[in-house]
Design an enzyme around this catalytic site. Sequence first.
Site, PDB file in Angstrom:
ATOM      1  N   HIS A 111       2.834   0.730 -13.016  1.00 42.32           N
ATOM      2  CA  HIS A 111       3.651  -0.468 -13.249  1.00 42.32           C
ATOM      3  C   HIS A 111       5.129  -0.090 -13.135  1.00 42.32           C
ATOM      4  CE1 HIS A 111       4.729  -4.363 -14.871  1.00 42.32           C
ATOM      5  NE2 HIS A 111       5.628  -3.730 -15.615  1.00 42.32           N
TER       6      HIS A 111
ATOM      7  N   GLY B  81       0.780  -1.234   0.000  1.00 43.88           N
ATOM      8  CA  GLY B  81       0.000   0.000   0.000  1.00 43.88           C
ATOM      9  C   GLY B  81       0.810   1.283   0.000  1.00 43.88           C
TER      10      GLY B  81
ATOM     11  N   ASN C  19       1.892   3.063  -2.475  1.00 47.25           N
ATOM     12  CA  ASN C  19       1.396   4.071  -3.421  1.00 47.25           C
ATOM     13  C   ASN C  19       0.162   4.780  -2.871  1.00 47.25           C
ATOM     14  OD1 ASN C  19       2.826   4.268  -6.207  1.00 47.25           O
ATOM     15  ND2 ASN C  19       2.919   2.104  -5.645  1.00 47.25           N
TER      16      ASN C  19
ATOM     17  N   MET D  84      -3.282  -7.284  -7.962  1.00 43.94           N
ATOM     18  CA  MET D  84      -2.568  -8.375  -8.626  1.00 43.94           C
ATOM     19  C   MET D  84      -3.461  -9.271  -9.491  1.00 43.94           C
ATOM     20  SD  MET D  84       0.487  -7.729  -7.939  1.00 43.94           S
ATOM     21  CE  MET D  84       1.429  -9.196  -8.342  1.00 43.94           C
ATOM     22  N   ARG D  85      -4.568  -8.747  -9.980  1.00 40.83           N
ATOM     23  CA  ARG D  85      -5.428  -9.548 -10.846  1.00 40.83           C
ATOM     24  C   ARG D  85      -5.723  -8.784 -12.128  1.00 40.83           C
ATOM     25  NH1 ARG D  85      -8.412 -13.685  -7.692  1.00 40.83           N
ATOM     26  NH2 ARG D  85      -7.738 -13.430  -5.538  1.00 40.83           N
ATOM     27  N   LEU D  86      -5.965  -9.549 -13.214  1.00 45.30           N
ATOM     28  CA  LEU D  86      -6.377  -8.907 -14.453  1.00 45.30           C
ATOM     29  C   LEU D  86      -7.798  -8.386 -14.290  1.00 45.30           C
ATOM     30  CD1 LEU D  86      -5.013 -11.461 -17.071  1.00 45.30           C
ATOM     31  CD2 LEU D  86      -4.180  -9.138 -16.639  1.00 45.30           C
TER      32      LEU D  86
ATOM     33  N   ASN E 232      -3.535   2.261 -13.830  1.00 46.07           N
ATOM     34  CA  ASN E 232      -2.641   1.371 -13.075  1.00 46.07           C
ATOM     35  C   ASN E 232      -1.241   1.974 -13.082  1.00 46.07           C
ATOM     36  OD1 ASN E 232      -1.738  -1.082 -11.806  1.00 46.07           O
ATOM     37  ND2 ASN E 232      -0.888  -1.713 -13.775  1.00 46.07           N
TER      38      ASN E 232
HETATM   39  C1  GRF Z   1       4.038  -1.092  -7.272  1.00 48.50           C
HETATM   40  O1  GRF Z   1       5.411  -1.274  -7.448  1.00 48.50           O
HETATM   41  C2  GRF Z   1       3.327  -1.047  -8.584  1.00 48.50           C
HETATM   42  O2  GRF Z   1       4.138  -0.598  -9.620  1.00 48.50           O
HETATM   43  C3  GRF Z   1       2.944  -2.477  -8.829  1.00 48.50           C
HETATM   44  O3  GRF Z   1       2.659  -2.988  -7.549  1.00 48.50           O
HETATM   45  C4  GRF Z   1       3.416  -2.293  -6.580  1.00 48.50           C
HETATM   46  C5  GRF Z   1       2.482  -1.887  -5.477  1.00 48.50           C
HETATM   47  O4  GRF Z   1       3.172  -1.417  -4.375  1.00 48.50           O
HETATM   48  N1  GRF Z   1       1.828  -2.551  -9.752  1.00 48.50           N
HETATM   49  P1  GRF Z   1       2.400  -0.810  -3.145  1.00 48.50           P
HETATM   50  O5  GRF Z   1       1.398  -1.855  -2.653  1.00 48.50           O
HETATM   51  O6  GRF Z   1       1.717   0.438  -3.583  1.00 48.50           O
HETATM   52  O7  GRF Z   1       3.467  -0.546  -2.130  1.00 48.50           O
END
Ligand code: GRF
Length: 199
Positions: free
Chosen positions: A117, A18, A20, A98-100, A115
């Site tokens: 990445h 979490g 982000n 983590m899912r499509l 999203n």
């Molecule tokens: C991030 O590195 C993002 O790029 C990827 O999943 C990670 C999520 O990290 N899609 P967090 O849960 O926000 O720490």
Amino acid sequence: MPALMPQLKIAVLGSGKGSNFRAILSAIMAGHLRVTPVLAASDVPEAGILTLADNLGIPTTTIHEPKYRTRLSDGVEFSLVKELQASGADLIVLAGYMRLVKEPLLEAFPRRIINIHPSLLPSFPGLEAWRQALSAGVKTTGCTVHFVDSGMDTGEVIAQSQVNILPGDTPETLHARIQEAEHQLYPEVLARFARREFP
Ligand code: GRF
């Protein structure tokens, strides 16, 4: 007339630690980002975004998917759509989800799901993109915010931030620097949505 514009409402979906979402919340609390988080949803009961949201009184929901690991069954995704719609969210923000994402969600929120990445897409889609970059021997990688489509990390790119790979970088040091870049980039992109740059 920006002052009269209602604040953009965001729902955040995540499965991991979490960080982000934490960066987004920090930007909001610092007054740099004018969006309102209305829901945090996760398929992992102990996900960081749920704790962060709980601590701030932001509504949360846990998604129960007994059948698949990499996507939701249609019925479960339909229920999620109903919850997202009921929350009033204008924009769905994936942060380590983590899912499509499949048709029920994509059709309910066209060009309204984004999203982040950890690579410069289209390079290194999929898991552990920082390891992929190190193995490929590239000098520069980074992170990308993109619109979500039904593929894995294939949607239209909105913004990117570069991170140089340094001599002696390990997967851990590189990943940490990419995450720092993510924590800058995601709030910046959300601010652009808040200014209605993507009608
Ligand atoms: C991030 O590195 C993002 O790029 C990827 O999943 C990670 C999520 O990290 N899609 P967090 O849960 O926000 O720490």
